[in-house]
Design an enzyme around this catalytic site. Structure first.
Site, PDB file in Angstrom:
ATOM      1  N   ASP A  49       0.829  -1.190   0.000  1.00 56.78           N
ATOM      2  CA  ASP A  49       0.000   0.000   0.000  1.00 56.78           C
ATOM      3  C   ASP A  49       0.867   1.245   0.000  1.00 56.78           C
ATOM      4  O   ASP A  49       0.652   2.182  -0.774  1.00 56.78           O
ATOM      5  CB  ASP A  49      -0.855  -0.051   1.267  1.00 56.78           C
ATOM      6  CG  ASP A  49      -2.039   0.863   1.159  1.00 56.78           C
ATOM      7  OD1 ASP A  49      -2.390   1.214   0.025  1.00 56.78           O
ATOM      8  OD2 ASP A  49      -2.599   1.217   2.191  1.00 56.78           O
ATOM      9  N   ASP A  84      -9.375  -1.069   2.454  1.00 54.70           N
ATOM     10  CA  ASP A  84      -9.064  -0.757   3.845  1.00 54.70           C
ATOM     11  C   ASP A  84     -10.078  -1.381   4.768  1.00 54.70           C
ATOM     12  O   ASP A  84      -9.730  -1.986   5.781  1.00 54.70           O
ATOM     13  CB  ASP A  84      -9.054   0.746   4.049  1.00 54.70           C
ATOM     14  CG  ASP A  84      -8.070   1.389   3.129  1.00 54.70           C
ATOM     15  OD1 ASP A  84      -7.031   0.759   2.873  1.00 54.70           O
ATOM     16  OD2 ASP A  84      -8.327   2.490   2.648  1.00 54.70           O
TER      17      ASP A  84
END
Lengths: 549, 239
Positions: A306, A469
């Site tokens: 990420d 997320d």
């Protein structure tokens, strides 16, 4: 209607508040959307409340989220908290400067520090609001996962594994387990990277149909097949009989409504609910099909990925968005949770003066003082609670995202205008970002109409959090709760929320697009392991003896 | 029966905090964030104190040792959150739409205290509650059948005390009344050490004094924030 590729602003943005632009780097779709809407408004005249809704920035989204849905587990925790507020704020930094920093009024060159501070404040102001708007769905998603894990043993028993995780950690030797977990997570990572690249290639080649098909197929699978599995296990866990016709009827309705509200349009709440459910389902799938330690390794690896994908200059997400931007088109409706409340224009509900201050306030105090707006009415504006804005949505189609249907015309128009603007505009954009907006300073003696337009259009704010997320937060909490210790679950939950807060705070400080996973997941992992290793025995002893600290 | 007991204990322990949360916290985003931040800080203090307890192996059997250290760590972290909140006060002013949070500084104290209380109550009770659902029942073979209800009552006491303590503590540091700081630390020590009697099932000896201390602390907190008999009368008569 003056539309400028706002170089001045851009420049100041990159120096004082580049966050806006950079944030948008990932989400540029949205942001440019919101900016571009301006011309649209202009064209339509003051569209009134109804148009507002079209602007809801669901449009954009990070295409990678699409992959999230791919049950093959190729998701990219895309993560971008996009403070629209920030974006729009910087867009109109000029006026803010004028209004709120008196020294600059005196003709001095705008003090960038001042602007910076101001920007930060404003970001924080909306931050508080929007952090909560994210807390609720994140908590809900975790709640669904934790409740399911605790109620349905199916999801916590390991029997079948993903295709991508060939090593099943069956050996009792911890060394082998670690090795297996790392290998598995690397394989999964490679799959994710490959999928991302495939997506980029498809996008570059303009294979939109393929991508849309891909996204629709994956959400179809989640909404029908995985939901059916979920229902089946739920019924089995509670030992409830249900006949097939009813089940099919339920699933059909559930799935079709879900597909419509995710990919087409539907009430915002419904869409959010479906997105949360989809994320929770995906998290459950991960918990179920990833071997024990692989899940933890994947959490670690994915947050590193990420970081790379979001922060590195050649990060895949970035490339993708740049391409989308080059073409001036919204990226396909991938899956991203939108907290966006489109604040409808206050004028309809409030007396005039309040309207002004409120609107100014909501626009982050960045509007030039208009006629009936005293220059220093900051206090006045300050006192207006933002919350009211959401309750003021009063048009008939409140809650509908229309940009995909009725908004398309406007979008085309607006895109054309943007293209035009870009052509006339320079190539000065230092990086990949560009922000197009009316520059209130240049429009100088701006006719009130235009200002109103601006006012209206800047009222849209929202934070978007990638479903990735949601999924990985929920995986973490779900894994923690699968060990049966509630303290660990609570600790993870609090740690993740604090991580989210910190990410937003950092966003305000760094003014850069930030990945939402690393901080939260790191905190979550630390607290999960520390709690289950150290705190748990302590608290167990304490509560067994009823000692309260 | 177990389920009824579960709900009864849950609402006994967390009903009042829940009501406090809903009516005083939930409407303001910044308060929710401060609440969670306070909870996080409490978690840190717990983590450190339990690491302490865990690391010193020979004393691991003696929970009173860990207890005392934990109290000192908690109070230290209460001080930490006080410092943090006061440092960021100006920023908070900017952040809050509803400026009452910073206008009345006791609100910050109250919110962070409630955060401390809720998380410590949750940590103390949540596993007990999870066990209380059944299928087993406490007190049939060994132990006492009032285990759950006394735990829940004591938890409520702790939650309320933490809230009051924070209010007193913050104000004491603001006005340099160190006797109040001492009162907070000592009453915390006192109440926690009282619960050592719970092991002997002397529930009267722990719960009654604990609640007395809670009431006293509550009155002190009320006075500290500027309340008096007159204000109570006004409140009652709705003036």
């Amino acid at each position: 209607m003056n539309v400028f590729p706002n170089r001045t602003l851009n420049r100041s943005s990159s120096s004082d508040s580049s966050g806006a632009d950079e944030t948008t780097a990932l989400m540029d779709g949205h942001i440019s959307d919101s900016h571009i809407r301006q011309p649209e408004r202009g064209i339509e005249g003051l569209g009134g409340g109804n148009d507002q809704r079209k602007g809801r920035a669901r449009v954009t989204t990070d295409p990678n989220y699409g992959t999230i849905n791919d049950s093959s587990g190729t998701d990219i925790p895309g993560v971008h908290i996009r403070p629209n507020a920030e974006a729009t704020r910087s867009a109109a930094n000029g006026p803010a400067r004028r209004r709120r920093v008196p020294p600059n009024e005196n003709g001095g060159p705008p003090n960038e520090d001042d602007e910076w501070l101001e920007g930060e404040e404003e970001v924080l102001k909306y931050g508080a609001q929007h952090v909560i708007k994210l807390f609720a769905p994140v908590s809900l998603c975790m709640l669904v996962v934790v409740a399911t894990i605790n109620a349905v043993s199916f999801y916590s028993t390991k029997d079948v594994y993903f295709l991508y995780t060939p090593f099943h950690e069956l050996s009792p030797d911890p060394g082998t387990k670690i090795w297996n977990a790392l290998a598995n997570s690397m394989i999964l990572m490679v799959v994710i990277v490959l999928m991302t690249i495939l997506l980029i290639v498809l996008y570059k080649k303009r294979c939109y149909k393929v991508i849309h098909g891909w996204l629709i197929l994956s959400s179809f699978m989640l909404l029908f097949i995985f939901s059916y599995l979920y229902l089946e296990e739920l019924l089995r866990a509670y030992n409830i009989p249900l006949d097939y016709p009813t089940a099919i009827f339920l699933m059909w309705n559930f799935g079709v409504v879900g597909m419509m509200s995710i990919h087409w349009h539907g009430p915002l709440r419904l869409q959010q609910a479906y997105l949360i459910f989809v994320a929770a389902l995906m998290a459950l799938v991960f918990i179920k099909y990833l071997p024990e330690w692989t899940a933890w390794a994947v959490l670690g690896v994915i947050s590193i990925w990420d970081l790379i994908a979001v922060l590195s200059p050649k990060g895949p997400l970035r490339i993708l968005v740049e391409t989308a931007q080059e073409r001036n088109e919204p990226i396909f409706p991938a899956l991203i949770y939108s907290s966006t409340i489109l604040y409808s224009y206050m004028g309809t509900n409030l007396p005039n003066e309040i309207t002004h201050s409120a609107a100014n306030h909501s626009a982050g105090n960045r509007l030039p003082a208009t006629g009936n707006m005293p220059l220093n009415s900051a206090a006045n504006a300050e006192g207006t609670p933002l919350v009211t804005f959401s309750s003021q949505i009063n048009d008939a189609n409140a809650g509908f995202t229309q940009e995909w249907s009725s908004g398309s015309n406007q979008r085309v128009a607006r895109r054309q205008i943007e293209v035009q603007a870009n052509n006339t505009g320079n190539s000065n954009r230092s990086t990949e970002y560009r922000t197009i907006t009316t520059d209130p300073e240049q429009s100088g003696s701006a006719n009130p109409r235009q200002q109103t337009v601006q006012q209206m259009e800047e009222e849209e704010k929202g934070i978007k959090l990638g479903l990735g997320d949601f999924i990985f937060y929920s995986v973490l909490v779900g894994k923690a709760s699968s060990y049966g210790d509630w303290n660990t679950t609570i600790a993870c939950f609090v740690a993740i929320l604090i991580g989210l807060c910190l990410t937003l705070l950092l966003l305000a400080i760094c003014r850069k697009a930030l990945p939402a996973l690393p901080i939260s997941i790191t905190f979550g992992l630390i607290f999960c392991f520390a709690t289950s290793a150290v705190v748990k025995p302590f608290m167990e002893n304490l509560s067994a003896q009823q000692i309260f600290i | 029966m177990t389920v009824a007991e579960f709900f009864g204990c849950t609402f006994l322990a967390f009903g009042p905090p829940l009501a406090m949360f809903i009516f005083t916290i939930a409407h303001d985003p910044i308060r929710i964030i401060i609440l969670i931040a306070a909870a996080f800080v409490w978690l840190l203090s717990l983590l450190i104190s339990s690491t302490f307890w865990f690391a010193i192996v020979p004393l691991r059997e003696y929970l009173s040792f860990g207890l005392v250290f934990s109290i000192f760590f908690q109070e230290a972290f209460r001080y930490v959150i006080y410092i943090v909140l006061r440092k960021t006060e100006r920023g908070l002013q900017e952040v809050t739409q509803n400026s009452r949070v910073t206008e009345n500084k006791h609100i910050l104290a109250y919110v962070s205290g409630l955060g401390f209380g809720i998380i410590s109550g949750a940590f103390a009770l949540v596993n007990v509650l999870a066990d209380s659902v059944g299928p087993a029942t406490m007190g049939l073979l060994s132990g006492t059948n009032v285990f759950f209800i006394t735990s829940a009552a004591q938890t409520l006491c702790t939650v309320l005390l933490h809230t009051f303590w924070s209010v007193i503590f913050f104000n004491a540091l603001d006005t340099s009344r160190y006797s109040h700081v001492a009162y907070v630390v000592i009453s915390h020590l006192f109440v926690s050490c009282l619960t050592l009697f719970n092991k002997q099932e002397l529930y009267y000896a722990t719960l009654i004094p604990s609640y007395l201390v809670t009431i006293l602390t509550g009155i002190l907190a009320f006075k500290v924030v500027g309340g008096s008999l007159v204000t109570v009368k006004r409140f009652v008569t709705c003036q």
